[in-house]
Design an enzyme around this catalytic site. Structure first.
Site, PDB file in Angstrom:
ATOM      1  CG  HIS A 144      -2.067   0.939   1.151  1.00 54.28           C
ATOM      2  ND1 HIS A 144      -2.084   2.034   0.298  1.00 54.28           N
ATOM      3  CD2 HIS A 144      -3.254   0.967   1.818  1.00 54.28           C
ATOM      4  CE1 HIS A 144      -3.239   2.686   0.455  1.00 54.28           C
ATOM      5  NE2 HIS A 144      -3.961   2.057   1.362  1.00 54.28           N
ATOM      6  CG  HIS A 158      -5.382   6.078  -0.658  1.00 52.88           C
ATOM      7  ND1 HIS A 158      -6.068   4.901  -0.680  1.00 52.88           N
ATOM      8  CD2 HIS A 158      -5.634   6.672  -1.848  1.00 52.88           C
ATOM      9  CE1 HIS A 158      -6.716   4.784  -1.818  1.00 52.88           C
ATOM     10  NE2 HIS A 158      -6.468   5.849  -2.554  1.00 52.88           N
ATOM     11  CE1 TYR A 166      -4.019   5.921   5.907  1.00 53.89           C
ATOM     12  CE2 TYR A 166      -4.324   4.915   3.748  1.00 53.89           C
ATOM     13  CZ  TYR A 166      -4.853   5.492   4.893  1.00 53.89           C
ATOM     14  OH  TYR A 166      -6.208   5.645   5.014  1.00 53.89           O
TER      15      TYR A 166
END
Ligand SMILES: Cc1cc2nc3c(=O)[nH]c(=O)nc-3n(C[C@H](O)[C@H](O)[C@H](O)COP(=O)(O)O)c2cc1C
Length: 346
Positions: free
Chosen positions: A179, A182, A184
């Site tokens: 990931h 977004h 993070y």
């Protein structure tokens, strides 16, 4: 249905060693129902309802360690208990012929002391906090000021991603999606609105992408490039994390990823535009898609028409569906029949 009669979204595609029977991918969708960070048996129903033979599903964001948390009841994959809890969920997807990737995640500063072990402060590339964020229900979420990771600590976080990847394979997943989107932790290093470091992890684009690429390298060495994808959102500004030159960032990342030969790059579209009265995708990812050698997956705001169009044009190989797949567990079948869709509830 004969091959030539199929809509573009339903044409088969070979992604590395995986034979996909269609191009419709389940987006990673946080469900906040994994109590105590342990996936629960009800996830068997949720994922298997959305599984199809030869369809790709990406699991919800799954924490790589006890410092990775920033939302209620999100699953993890750093303990044996979590690995065991994922096994029947993965098996249920495989029993239906689905291909299942685990999205591995660390929130970094998108957290507060309440989510952290022993109430400690969250960790990040920076010590500047995320400003309070208004939620969909108009409540305001507050974030604690994080602690800037030291150079010596960064390899420990890289290692957490590596162990999470190994655990995902042990749980039976076909691969992992790192990931890197977004706002993070990986984006907190990559993007210049947040990264204010002056060491070799800050400043130039090479330095800002160093952490992301170290994670990729560690995960590739652990489980093999043919089982590794990454999600990126160079154009997004979630959690006050944006870049002054998103095209350059996206291009630099995919060119660097090519050296590792990873399986796929999953990229979020910039915001939709309304053209001629309907939502359309501005195709701003095209130069990045062209520069990437692996499978390209586009996400964000797609419907049936727009998905068919981008696959037919070769703008992307696969298309992710989030809110529509949530509200329509049989989405591939509905697209095939062109039947009405349930409305999603944001
Ligand atoms: C309820 C919800 C949860 C989400 N959780 C995640 C997540 O865990 N990981 C992630 O990368 N994106 C997450 N997203 C973003 C989706 O994966 C997807 O990119 C987004 O919904 C846009 O696609 P759509 O227009 O098809 O819904 C989430 C979105 C929603 C609506």
């Amino acid at each position: 249905m004969a091959e030539e009669e199929k809509i573009p979204l339903l044409k088969p595609y070979k992604m590395g060693k995986f034979n996909l029977s269609h191009r419709i991918v389940l987006a990673p969708l946080t469900r906040s129902r994994s109590y105590g960070n342990v996936p629960q048996p009800h996830a068997i129903l949720y994922y298997s309802q959305r599984a199809t033979k030869g369809g790709l599903l990406i699991a919800e964001a799954t924490g790589v360690s006890d410092t990775a948390q920033g939302y209620p009841s999100t699953p993890g994959i750093w303990t044996q208990e979590q690995v065991e809890a994922w096994k029947p969920i993965v098996k249920a997807v495989h029993d239906k012929g689905g291909i299942f990737f685990c999205q591995i995640w660390h929130v970094g500063r998108v957290s507060n002391n309440g989510y952290q072990p022993n109430g400690q402060v969250p960790i990040s590339s920076t010590d500047r906090a995320v400003p309070p964020q208004k939620q969909h229900d108009d409540t305001v979420e507050e974030y604690s000021p994080p602690r800037r990771l030291t150079i010596e600590e960064i390899p420990l976080i890289v290692n957490d991603f590596k162990l999470a990847a190994r655990n995902a394979i042990e749980a039976g997943f076909d691969g992992v999606e790192i990931h890197g989107a977004h706002g993070y932790i990986i984006e907190q290093f990559m993007k210049d609105s947040v990264n204010d470091r002056t060491d070799e992890y800050g400043g130039s684009i090479e330095n800002r992408c160093r952490f992301a690429l170290e994670v990729v390298e560690a995960v590739v060495n652990e489980i093999g490039a043919e089982r590794v994808g990454i999600r990126l959102s160079p154009f997004a500004d979630y959690m006050e994390c944006w870049d002054s030159n998103p095209e350059q960032l996206g291009l630099y990342m995919v060119q660097s990823l090519n050296k590792y030969d990873i399986l796929y790059c999953h990229m979020i579209e910039p915001r939709m535009s309304i053209i001629d009265g309907r939502r359309q995708i501005p195709h701003r990812l095209l130069p990045i898609r062209k520069a990437f050698k692996g499978t390209f997956i586009a996400a964000g705001g797609y419907d049936r028409d727009e998905g068919n169009k981008v696959v037919a044009e070769g703008y992307t190989d696969l298309v992710t569906y989030g809110r529509l797949f949530l509200a329509n567990p049989d989405l591939p079948r509905r697209f095939e029949l062109n039947s009405p869709l349930n409305k999603y509830n944001r």
